[in-house]
Design a protein around this motif. Structure first.
Motif, PDB file in Angstrom:
ATOM      1  N   HIS A 158       0.831  -1.216   0.000  1.00  0.00           N
ATOM      2  CA  HIS A 158       0.000   0.000   0.000  1.00  0.00           C
ATOM      3  C   HIS A 158       0.860   1.258   0.000  1.00  0.00           C
ATOM      4  O   HIS A 158       0.581   2.224   0.736  1.00  0.00           O
ATOM      5  CB  HIS A 158      -0.960  -0.007   1.190  1.00  0.00           C
ATOM      6  CG  HIS A 158      -1.796  -1.243   1.289  1.00  0.00           C
ATOM      7  ND1 HIS A 158      -2.841  -1.509   0.418  1.00  0.00           N
ATOM      8  CD2 HIS A 158      -1.732  -2.302   2.152  1.00  0.00           C
ATOM      9  CE1 HIS A 158      -3.391  -2.677   0.737  1.00  0.00           C
ATOM     10  NE2 HIS A 158      -2.738  -3.176   1.777  1.00  0.00           N
ATOM     11  N   LYS A 159       1.891   1.258  -0.835  1.00  0.00           N
ATOM     12  CA  LYS A 159       2.789   2.394  -0.948  1.00  0.00           C
ATOM     13  C   LYS A 159       2.666   3.090  -2.302  1.00  0.00           C
ATOM     14  O   LYS A 159       3.533   3.891  -2.663  1.00  0.00           O
ATOM     15  CB  LYS A 159       4.242   1.945  -0.731  1.00  0.00           C
ATOM     16  CG  LYS A 159       4.531   1.453   0.679  1.00  0.00           C
ATOM     17  CD  LYS A 159       4.341   2.557   1.715  1.00  0.00           C
ATOM     18  CE  LYS A 159       4.709   2.092   3.107  1.00  0.00           C
ATOM     19  NZ  LYS A 159       4.512   3.174   4.120  1.00  0.00           N
TER      20      LYS A 159
ATOM     21  N   PHE B  48       0.277   5.657  -3.988  1.00  0.00           N
ATOM     22  CA  PHE B  48      -0.792   6.573  -3.610  1.00  0.00           C
ATOM     23  C   PHE B  48      -1.331   7.268  -4.851  1.00  0.00           C
ATOM     24  O   PHE B  48      -0.618   8.023  -5.515  1.00  0.00           O
ATOM     25  CB  PHE B  48      -0.273   7.587  -2.590  1.00  0.00           C
ATOM     26  CG  PHE B  48       0.256   6.936  -1.336  1.00  0.00           C
ATOM     27  CD1 PHE B  48      -0.608   6.425  -0.377  1.00  0.00           C
ATOM     28  CD2 PHE B  48       1.626   6.803  -1.144  1.00  0.00           C
ATOM     29  CE1 PHE B  48      -0.117   5.807   0.763  1.00  0.00           C
ATOM     30  CE2 PHE B  48       2.125   6.193   0.001  1.00  0.00           C
ATOM     31  CZ  PHE B  48       1.245   5.685   0.959  1.00  0.00           C
TER      32      PHE B  48
ATOM     33  N   VAL C 225      -1.562   7.904   4.150  1.00  0.00           N
ATOM     34  CA  VAL C 225      -2.176   6.634   4.558  1.00  0.00           C
ATOM     35  C   VAL C 225      -2.856   6.010   3.344  1.00  0.00           C
ATOM     36  O   VAL C 225      -2.684   4.831   3.061  1.00  0.00           O
ATOM     37  CB  VAL C 225      -3.183   6.844   5.697  1.00  0.00           C
ATOM     38  CG1 VAL C 225      -3.863   5.529   6.076  1.00  0.00           C
ATOM     39  CG2 VAL C 225      -2.475   7.443   6.919  1.00  0.00           C
ATOM     40  N   TYR C 226      -3.630   6.804   2.633  1.00  0.00           N
ATOM     41  CA  TYR C 226      -4.181   6.383   1.347  1.00  0.00           C
ATOM     42  C   TYR C 226      -4.540   7.621   0.539  1.00  0.00           C
ATOM     43  O   TYR C 226      -4.738   8.721   1.076  1.00  0.00           O
ATOM     44  CB  TYR C 226      -5.390   5.451   1.496  1.00  0.00           C
ATOM     45  CG  TYR C 226      -6.600   6.056   2.173  1.00  0.00           C
ATOM     46  CD1 TYR C 226      -7.479   6.898   1.498  1.00  0.00           C
ATOM     47  CD2 TYR C 226      -6.893   5.766   3.505  1.00  0.00           C
ATOM     48  CE1 TYR C 226      -8.598   7.436   2.113  1.00  0.00           C
ATOM     49  CE2 TYR C 226      -8.001   6.290   4.140  1.00  0.00           C
ATOM     50  CZ  TYR C 226      -8.842   7.132   3.432  1.00  0.00           C
ATOM     51  OH  TYR C 226      -9.942   7.685   4.052  1.00  0.00           O
TER      52      TYR C 226
ATOM     53  N   ARG D  24      -7.085   8.302  -2.835  1.00  0.00           N
ATOM     54  CA  ARG D  24      -7.997   7.819  -3.871  1.00  0.00           C
ATOM     55  C   ARG D  24      -8.533   8.998  -4.655  1.00  0.00           C
ATOM     56  O   ARG D  24      -8.189  10.146  -4.387  1.00  0.00           O
ATOM     57  CB  ARG D  24      -9.130   7.009  -3.223  1.00  0.00           C
ATOM     58  CG  ARG D  24      -8.611   5.859  -2.358  1.00  0.00           C
ATOM     59  CD  ARG D  24      -9.726   4.926  -1.912  1.00  0.00           C
ATOM     60  NE  ARG D  24      -9.198   3.839  -1.091  1.00  0.00           N
ATOM     61  CZ  ARG D  24      -9.336   3.757   0.219  1.00  0.00           C
ATOM     62  NH1 ARG D  24     -10.001   4.704   0.873  1.00  0.00           N
ATOM     63  NH2 ARG D  24      -8.816   2.743   0.883  1.00  0.00           N
TER      64      ARG D  24
ATOM     65  N   MET E 184      -8.686  11.117   0.832  1.00  0.00           N
ATOM     66  CA  MET E 184      -7.279  11.049   1.209  1.00  0.00           C
ATOM     67  C   MET E 184      -7.196  11.025   2.727  1.00  0.00           C
ATOM     68  O   MET E 184      -8.011  11.640   3.416  1.00  0.00           O
ATOM     69  CB  MET E 184      -6.515  12.262   0.648  1.00  0.00           C
ATOM     70  CG  MET E 184      -5.063  12.362   1.082  1.00  0.00           C
ATOM     71  SD  MET E 184      -4.164  13.721   0.237  1.00  0.00           S
ATOM     72  CE  MET E 184      -5.031  15.160   0.920  1.00  0.00           C
TER      73      MET E 184
END
Length: 268
Positions: free
Chosen positions: A81-82, A84, A233-234, A236, A240
């Motif tokens: 999950h890196k 973004f 963290v994320y 989309r 965010m």
């Protein structure tokens, strides 16, 4: 007649030489295009544009430094999950290359998807909850308590806090707590403070917000620039989350501002 023919031939020769010799402007146009970007001392990130051929396992990057597009493996970064954002052709990217494997990325950030107006909503809090020195509330009758609850419901109005992250790496803020007045100080509720950021940058995989740096001529005092560093963290299309030192903050994207931003840049 012969003289006219001679001058006509001379003009033709000069035109042929001029057309066959590339001009300075033509040489200049043929130079490789290199984009400029913010580069901080100590930043190990590589910047460039996403090219055709990007998939869930491969990022094709055209480096800002010039040269040909490079294919990078992002499979492991995706699993951790890196990655973004979801890179599309033409998006500005910031990536960290694995020093042990120059064909693999440890992290990738789609800067194009970071830009835009991001907002979150805050609810006010009871002032006596924030002020430990406040006197305890007296015991109220049921009627008075009902009136108090009704008043609090009217006061518990959510407020929007928003930051516009722009292409020139500046930030404008809007919303936040109301301006302090004598009436606000008497209000039983208080809104959380809001930092008025002025700049944003990415640095070694993190995002840094800057605020302060103003000068007050009335007292000849100045405030130094302060940086807030956060981790992604994320990220989309419409949401965010950033982890600051003291909190985890989620944001929602205002879609209308994205369309205005894209229209201004000419991107489809």
């Amino acid at each position: 007649m012969r003289r006219n023919g001679f001058w006509g031939l001379l003009v033709m020769v000069v035109l042929l030489i001029a057309c066959g010799r590339p001009s300075a402007d033509q040489d200049k146009d043929e130079q490789p295009f290199v984009t400029r970007s913010y580069e901080a001392v100590g930043d190990s990130m590589l910047y460039g544009l996403a090219c055709d051929g990007c998939t869930d396992t491969v990022l094709v990057l055209l480096p800002d430094s010039g040269g040909d597009p490079v294919n990078y493996n992002i499979l492991q970064a995706m699993r951790e999950h890196k990655v973004f954002g979801r890179p599309t052709i033409g998006d500005k990217m910031a990536v960290l290359v694995n020093p042990e494997n120059p064909t693999e990325l440890l992290l990738a950030i789609d800067l194009e998807q970071v830009k835009g107006t991001w907002y979150y909503v805050e609810m006010p809090q009871l002032r006596h909850h924030r002020d430990s020195s406040a006197a305890p509330l007296v015991q109220l009758s049921k009627e008075d308590q009902s009136q108090m609850d009704s008043m609090l419901r009217e006061l518990m109005v959510p407020r929007e806090y928003s930051y516009s992250l722009k292409r020139d790496f500046t930030v404008s803020s809007a919303g936040g707590p109301p301006r302090t007045s004598s009436l606000d100080r008497q209000s039983p509720v208080v809104y959380p403070p809001m930092k008025r950021y002025t700049e944003w940058h990415v640095f070694n995989g993190k995002i840094i917000f800057t605020y302060g740096g103003y000068f007050n001529p009335s007292n000849n005092d100045s405030v130094a620039l302060v940086n807030d560093t956060a981790e992604f963290v994320y990220l989309r299309r419409d949401s965010m989350a950033l982890r600051f030192a003291d909190r985890l903050q989620g944001f929602t994207l205002k879609r209308d501002t994205v369309m205005e931003d894209l229209g201004a840049s000419g991107k489809k």
